[in-house]
Scaffold this motif. Structure first.
Motif, PDB file in Angstrom:
ATOM      1  N   ARG A  12       0.835  -1.207   0.000  1.00 41.80           N
ATOM      2  CA  ARG A  12       0.000   0.000   0.000  1.00 41.80           C
ATOM      3  C   ARG A  12       0.865   1.250   0.000  1.00 41.80           C
ATOM      4  O   ARG A  12       0.612   2.210  -0.738  1.00 41.80           O
ATOM      5  CB  ARG A  12      -0.938  -0.006   1.208  1.00 41.80           C
ATOM      6  CG  ARG A  12      -1.897   1.186   1.209  1.00 41.80           C
ATOM      7  CD  ARG A  12      -2.880   1.110   2.341  1.00 41.80           C
ATOM      8  NE  ARG A  12      -2.276   1.099   3.663  1.00 41.80           N
ATOM      9  CZ  ARG A  12      -1.776   2.170   4.273  1.00 41.80           C
ATOM     10  NH1 ARG A  12      -1.814   3.355   3.687  1.00 41.80           N
ATOM     11  NH2 ARG A  12      -1.254   2.070   5.477  1.00 41.80           N
ATOM     12  N   GLN A  13       1.932   1.247   0.797  1.00 40.94           N
ATOM     13  CA  GLN A  13       2.824   2.403   0.851  1.00 40.94           C
ATOM     14  C   GLN A  13       3.563   2.603  -0.468  1.00 40.94           C
ATOM     15  O   GLN A  13       3.802   3.735  -0.877  1.00 40.94           O
ATOM     16  CB  GLN A  13       3.801   2.264   2.010  1.00 40.94           C
ATOM     17  CG  GLN A  13       3.124   2.432   3.353  1.00 40.94           C
ATOM     18  CD  GLN A  13       4.056   2.203   4.530  1.00 40.94           C
ATOM     19  OE1 GLN A  13       5.066   1.527   4.424  1.00 40.94           O
ATOM     20  NE2 GLN A  13       3.685   2.761   5.666  1.00 40.94           N
ATOM     21  N   GLU A  14       3.913   1.512  -1.139  1.00 43.71           N
ATOM     22  CA  GLU A  14       4.562   1.618  -2.449  1.00 43.71           C
ATOM     23  C   GLU A  14       3.673   2.359  -3.438  1.00 43.71           C
ATOM     24  O   GLU A  14       4.157   3.103  -4.282  1.00 43.71           O
ATOM     25  CB  GLU A  14       4.865   0.225  -3.019  1.00 43.71           C
ATOM     26  CG  GLU A  14       6.075  -0.429  -2.456  1.00 43.71           C
ATOM     27  CD  GLU A  14       6.298  -1.813  -3.041  1.00 43.71           C
ATOM     28  OE1 GLU A  14       5.776  -2.106  -4.144  1.00 43.71           O
ATOM     29  OE2 GLU A  14       6.984  -2.613  -2.385  1.00 43.71           O
ATOM     30  N   ARG A  15       2.379   2.121  -3.334  1.00 44.31           N
ATOM     31  CA  ARG A  15       1.412   2.780  -4.227  1.00 44.31           C
ATOM     32  C   ARG A  15       1.016   4.160  -3.733  1.00 44.31           C
ATOM     33  O   ARG A  15       0.286   4.872  -4.411  1.00 44.31           O
ATOM     34  CB  ARG A  15       0.175   1.919  -4.369  1.00 44.31           C
ATOM     35  CG  ARG A  15       0.438   0.660  -5.144  1.00 44.31           C
ATOM     36  CD  ARG A  15      -0.779   0.280  -5.880  1.00 44.31           C
ATOM     37  NE  ARG A  15      -0.478  -0.838  -6.760  1.00 44.31           N
ATOM     38  CZ  ARG A  15      -1.327  -1.337  -7.577  1.00 44.31           C
ATOM     39  NH1 ARG A  15      -2.545  -0.855  -7.643  1.00 44.31           N
ATOM     40  NH2 ARG A  15      -1.005  -2.345  -8.351  1.00 44.31           N
ATOM     41  N   ASN A  16       1.471   4.503  -2.533  1.00 38.33           N
ATOM     42  CA  ASN A  16       1.171   5.800  -1.935  1.00 38.33           C
ATOM     43  C   ASN A  16      -0.342   6.060  -1.909  1.00 38.33           C
ATOM     44  O   ASN A  16      -0.818   7.093  -2.381  1.00 38.33           O
ATOM     45  CB  ASN A  16       1.904   6.915  -2.683  1.00 38.33           C
ATOM     46  CG  ASN A  16       1.938   8.196  -1.904  1.00 38.33           C
ATOM     47  OD1 ASN A  16       1.944   8.187  -0.674  1.00 38.33           O
ATOM     48  ND2 ASN A  16       1.943   9.310  -2.604  1.00 38.33           N
ATOM     49  N   VAL A  17      -1.066   5.101  -1.356  1.00 38.65           N
ATOM     50  CA  VAL A  17      -2.520   5.180  -1.296  1.00 38.65           C
ATOM     51  C   VAL A  17      -2.971   5.028   0.154  1.00 38.65           C
ATOM     52  O   VAL A  17      -2.332   4.345   0.944  1.00 38.65           O
ATOM     53  CB  VAL A  17      -3.155   4.106  -2.222  1.00 38.65           C
ATOM     54  CG1 VAL A  17      -2.870   2.716  -1.752  1.00 38.65           C
ATOM     55  CG2 VAL A  17      -4.627   4.324  -2.402  1.00 38.65           C
ATOM     56  N   SER A  18      -4.044   5.690   0.505  1.00 38.12           N
ATOM     57  CA  SER A  18      -4.557   5.603   1.872  1.00 38.12           C
ATOM     58  C   SER A  18      -5.335   4.309   2.081  1.00 38.12           C
ATOM     59  O   SER A  18      -5.805   3.693   1.115  1.00 38.12           O
ATOM     60  CB  SER A  18      -5.475   6.795   2.170  1.00 38.12           C
ATOM     61  OG  SER A  18      -6.676   6.686   1.431  1.00 38.12           O
ATOM     62  N   GLN A  19      -5.492   3.939   3.334  1.00 40.62           N
ATOM     63  CA  GLN A  19      -6.297   2.763   3.648  1.00 40.62           C
ATOM     64  C   GLN A  19      -7.726   2.958   3.177  1.00 40.62           C
ATOM     65  O   GLN A  19      -8.343   2.032   2.658  1.00 40.62           O
ATOM     66  CB  GLN A  19      -6.274   2.478   5.153  1.00 40.62           C
ATOM     67  CG  GLN A  19      -4.958   1.979   5.659  1.00 40.62           C
ATOM     68  CD  GLN A  19      -4.938   1.821   7.159  1.00 40.62           C
ATOM     69  OE1 GLN A  19      -5.563   2.587   7.892  1.00 40.62           O
ATOM     70  NE2 GLN A  19      -4.205   0.821   7.634  1.00 40.62           N
ATOM     71  N   LYS A  20      -8.235   4.153   3.347  1.00 41.82           N
ATOM     72  CA  LYS A  20      -9.620   4.446   2.973  1.00 41.82           C
ATOM     73  C   LYS A  20      -9.842   4.275   1.470  1.00 41.82           C
ATOM     74  O   LYS A  20     -10.792   3.621   1.049  1.00 41.82           O
ATOM     75  CB  LYS A  20      -9.983   5.868   3.396  1.00 41.82           C
ATOM     76  CG  LYS A  20     -11.417   6.229   3.148  1.00 41.82           C
ATOM     77  CD  LYS A  20     -11.721   7.619   3.678  1.00 41.82           C
ATOM     78  CE  LYS A  20     -13.181   7.969   3.478  1.00 41.82           C
ATOM     79  NZ  LYS A  20     -13.498   9.287   4.044  1.00 41.82           N
TER      80      LYS A  20
END
Length: 70
Positions: A12-20
């Motif tokens: 998720r951090q690699e994609r720089n996206v929030s959990q939401k």
């Protein structure tokens, strides 16, 4: 061995996206996804497949059974 929660967080951090936004994209409740990432809950096989497809990795990679990424 790397665990599923660690892999989910890293991907998720690699994609720089929030959990939401990720939960929304996958059609999951935010609370459910957060619990997967914290290791408080384990996803079903169908959700694992959805996550693997979303990230472009194998289920074995997600589960920490393989270090190879496609």
């Amino acid at each position: 061995m790397t665990t599923l929660p660690e892999r989910l967080l890293a991907l998720r951090q690699e994609r720089n996206v929030s959990q939401k936004s990720l939960a929304r994209e996958m059609g999951l409740a935010l609370n459910t996804y957060v619990r997967y990432e914290r290791g408080e809950r384990e996803p079903t096989a169908s959700v694992l497949a959805l996550m693997a497809d979303f990230y472009g990795v194998t289920i074995d990679y997600l589960m920490g059974r393989s270090e190879e990424r496609p």
